[in-house]
Design a protein around this motif. Structure first.
Motif, PDB file in Angstrom:
ATOM      1  N   CYS A 107       0.830  -1.206   0.000  1.00 10.33           N
ATOM      2  CA  CYS A 107       0.000   0.000   0.000  1.00 10.33           C
ATOM      3  C   CYS A 107       0.867   1.259   0.000  1.00 10.33           C
ATOM      4  O   CYS A 107       0.532   2.250  -0.659  1.00 10.33           O
ATOM      5  CB  CYS A 107      -0.935  -0.019   1.205  1.00 10.33           C
ATOM      6  SG  CYS A 107      -2.168  -1.345   1.136  1.00 10.33           S
ATOM      7  N   GLU A 108       1.963   1.240   0.735  1.00  3.31           N
ATOM      8  CA  GLU A 108       2.862   2.393   0.716  1.00  3.31           C
ATOM      9  C   GLU A 108       3.441   2.594  -0.690  1.00  3.31           C
ATOM     10  O   GLU A 108       3.578   3.725  -1.170  1.00  3.31           O
ATOM     11  CB  GLU A 108       3.989   2.223   1.719  1.00  3.31           C
ATOM     12  CG  GLU A 108       4.914   3.443   1.779  1.00  3.31           C
ATOM     13  CD  GLU A 108       5.926   3.376   2.903  1.00  3.31           C
ATOM     14  OE1 GLU A 108       6.368   4.449   3.351  1.00  3.31           O
ATOM     15  OE2 GLU A 108       6.278   2.263   3.346  1.00  3.31           O
ATOM     16  N   LYS A 109       3.759   1.501  -1.364  1.00  5.58           N
ATOM     17  CA  LYS A 109       4.274   1.614  -2.728  1.00  5.58           C
ATOM     18  C   LYS A 109       3.209   2.177  -3.669  1.00  5.58           C
ATOM     19  O   LYS A 109       3.533   2.899  -4.622  1.00  5.58           O
ATOM     20  CB  LYS A 109       4.772   0.256  -3.219  1.00  5.58           C
ATOM     21  CG  LYS A 109       6.056  -0.176  -2.534  1.00  5.58           C
ATOM     22  CD  LYS A 109       6.605  -1.470  -3.110  1.00  5.58           C
ATOM     23  CE  LYS A 109       7.944  -1.822  -2.464  1.00  5.58           C
ATOM     24  NZ  LYS A 109       8.510  -3.075  -3.023  1.00  5.58           N
ATOM     25  N   THR A 110       1.947   1.859  -3.402  1.00  5.55           N
ATOM     26  CA  THR A 110       0.871   2.433  -4.207  1.00  5.55           C
ATOM     27  C   THR A 110       0.816   3.941  -4.014  1.00  5.55           C
ATOM     28  O   THR A 110       0.638   4.702  -4.973  1.00  5.55           O
ATOM     29  CB  THR A 110      -0.479   1.806  -3.838  1.00  5.55           C
ATOM     30  OG1 THR A 110      -0.382   0.380  -3.943  1.00  5.55           O
ATOM     31  CG2 THR A 110      -1.574   2.297  -4.757  1.00  5.55           C
ATOM     32  N   VAL A 111       0.964   4.396  -2.769  1.00  8.63           N
ATOM     33  CA  VAL A 111       1.012   5.833  -2.495  1.00  8.63           C
ATOM     34  C   VAL A 111       2.189   6.458  -3.236  1.00  8.63           C
ATOM     35  O   VAL A 111       2.063   7.533  -3.853  1.00  8.63           O
ATOM     36  CB  VAL A 111       1.120   6.097  -0.983  1.00  8.63           C
ATOM     37  CG1 VAL A 111       1.334   7.595  -0.709  1.00  8.63           C
ATOM     38  CG2 VAL A 111      -0.136   5.613  -0.260  1.00  8.63           C
ATOM     39  N   ASP A 112       3.334   5.801  -3.198  1.00  8.72           N
ATOM     40  CA  ASP A 112       4.513   6.312  -3.909  1.00  8.72           C
ATOM     41  C   ASP A 112       4.222   6.464  -5.406  1.00  8.72           C
ATOM     42  O   ASP A 112       4.605   7.458  -6.030  1.00  8.72           O
ATOM     43  CB  ASP A 112       5.711   5.374  -3.717  1.00  8.72           C
ATOM     44  CG  ASP A 112       6.257   5.392  -2.295  1.00  8.72           C
ATOM     45  OD1 ASP A 112       5.979   6.366  -1.570  1.00  8.72           O
ATOM     46  OD2 ASP A 112       6.963   4.440  -1.920  1.00  8.72           O
ATOM     47  N   TYR A 113       3.567   5.482  -5.970  1.00 12.42           N
ATOM     48  CA  TYR A 113       3.252   5.534  -7.400  1.00 12.42           C
ATOM     49  C   TYR A 113       2.335   6.713  -7.716  1.00 12.42           C
ATOM     50  O   TYR A 113       2.532   7.429  -8.698  1.00 12.42           O
ATOM     51  CB  TYR A 113       2.597   4.225  -7.847  1.00 12.42           C
ATOM     52  CG  TYR A 113       2.207   4.229  -9.300  1.00 12.42           C
ATOM     53  CD1 TYR A 113       3.153   3.971 -10.287  1.00 12.42           C
ATOM     54  CD2 TYR A 113       0.903   4.523  -9.697  1.00 12.42           C
ATOM     55  CE1 TYR A 113       2.803   3.998 -11.637  1.00 12.42           C
ATOM     56  CE2 TYR A 113       0.544   4.562 -11.031  1.00 12.42           C
ATOM     57  CZ  TYR A 113       1.504   4.287 -11.992  1.00 12.42           C
ATOM     58  OH  TYR A 113       1.154   4.333 -13.326  1.00 12.42           O
TER      59      TYR A 113
END
Length: 444
Positions: free
Chosen positions: A124-130
């Motif tokens: 989920c954090e990587k989704t925010v980063d994207y």
């Protein structure tokens, strides 16, 4: 109806060894990590196979006409379980898909900020980063290390909101968990949701560890978005998750992931909108999620059977959801006591005693960061990975091990098919493996 030609058992299922007989574990395997991927009773395994066979017997009639009707029955069953209108519930493969669906659908303007917490699930954090890489949105991470109090966490959230406003930014959305994945602790998600409402911030609840784990009354909680894995704690096959969007926000969720036939493009003169699938008469939101590419959706159709199976679980005169809660909450606390006693350490908990209000316990391993890993984080992570692999290869189990806050922690999952004896065994095994780490076996 459960759709199977073989009726499910009508008798009660007692927590503990009796319940264990209903699951399909390999001989000798102890499933001490239910929280990661879940599992489901053998009767539901027969049911999911039945639906798969139905799909192969008459593919087009099944996919186009039979499946949608059963899907609606599943949506209605899980909506009743969550006390929510069926019009607000659709089914998706997993919680990660839920967060991606929300974040990819929202429209961002310069200054819009996504708030999230330090213990957010990694994907989920990587989704925010994207999103922050590809849109005008920015993000704000609230840092902390457990165990902290709920009051401290709530204070940090409000401080973040005040800080962002003072910097000319607009807090648009806040992402938080019902229960954090690693370490496995409960968040004060009810109060976080209320704070979002007070500050006009969209609340996005990652309830991956929600349905089947905590009692959820969605109209009372009233989040703006919530997604929850049914395959973790509700006993459905993987992957199956609930996506809740109240009607006031459904206009914000224009597309599924991937975009499919139910998407309604913005009007363009001369362009005809076509959906080749049979008309549904349902809302645009529900229709959008009815068919999202070709995949095996049979797990979605097992929700009613999973809820029915749960209704027959018994413990100390209680039945159904009350029995499951009455067994798992104390068992998780007992697992923590047994583990911490065997290891000579402690259970992760805050002064309020709220972190452990779930089916998890987190116990520190008796290993010194400086002595064992030389305060080298990469070595610490390798040690955690070594322990996990050794548990699989030599002890026929898996237990979630993390390096967190300069210490190693084990997350223990309580479940209706486990007993005190399982955690006594786990305590001894973990003590033995830690002794092996101390002797440097992980480096060989």
């Amino acid at each position: 109806m459960n759709g199977s030609k073989e009726p499910m058992e009508a008798d009660g299922i007692e927590c503990g060894q009796d319940a264990a007989k209903h699951f399909g574990f390999a001989a000798g395997y102890r499933n001490l990590n239910h929280g990661s991927f879940g599992t489901y009773p053998k009767s539901i395994r027969s049911l999911v196979h039945h639906y798969q066979e139905e799909a192969e017997a008459r593919p087009d009639p099944w996919i186009r006409y039979g499946y949608p009707q059963l899907l609606d029955e599943s949506r209605a069953a899980v909506a009743k379980h969550l006390n929510a209108p069926a019009s607000t519930i659709v089914l998706i493969p997993n919680a990660t898909t839920g967060l991606n669906t929300v974040l990819h659908n929202l429209v961002y303007h310069p200054g819009d900020t996504i708030i999230y917490f330090a213990t957010i699930y990694g994907a989920c954090e990587k989704t925010v980063d994207y999103i922050t890489e590809t849109t005008p949105a920015s993000s704000h991470k609230i840092n902390y290390t457990y165990p902290i109090s709920d009051a401290d966490l709530l204070s940090r959230f409000e401080t973040a909101i005040t800080t962002l406003h003072s910097q000319g930014q607009t807090p648009k959305l806040a992402i938080f968990d019902t229960i954090v994945s690693l370490p496995g602790v409960r968040m004060p998600f009810e109060r976080l949701t209320a704070l979002c409402r007070r500050h006009s911030i969209l609340s996005c609840i990652d309830a991956a560890h929600g349905i089947g784990h905590l009692p959820l009354d969605l109209p009372v909680l009233d989040p703006d978005f919530l997604f929850s894995n049914a395959h973790k704690w509700l006993y459905t096959p993987r992957g199956c998750a609930v996506f809740y969007v109240p009607e006031r926000n459904q206009h914000l969720i224009r597309s599924t992931l991937p975009t499919s036939h139910g998407f309604i493009p913005a009007p363009v003169e001369g362009k005809v909108i076509n959906n080749p699938l049979p008309p549904t008469g349902k809302s645009d939101f529900v229709t959008n999620f009815q068919f999202v590419g070709t995949m095996d959706n049979s797990p979605y159709l097992c929700i009613s059977a999973a809820i029915e199976w749960r209704s027959r679980v018994t413990y100390q005169g209680k039945r159904g959801e009350d029995a499951i809660a009455a067994y798992n909450f104390p068992l998780a606390r007992e697992a923590g006591r047994i583990g911490s006693s065997a290891l000579g350490t402690e259970v992760m908990e805050n002064a309020e005693g709220t972190l452990g209000e779930c089916f998890f316990s987190n116990v520190r391993l008796p290993l010194s960061y400086s002595e064992v890993a030389g305060e080298d984080h990469s070595k610490a992570v390798k040690i955690a990975q070594w322990i996990a692999k050794v548990l699989v290869e030599e002890y026929n189990t898996f237990i979630a091990i993390i390096f967190y806050g300069e210490a190693w922690w084990v997350r223990l999952s309580a479940q209706v098919y486990l007993t005190r004896e399982d955690f006594e065994w786990a305590g001894g095994v973990l003590r033995e493996v830690c002794e092996r780490v101390g002797k440097g076996e992980w480096e060989r």
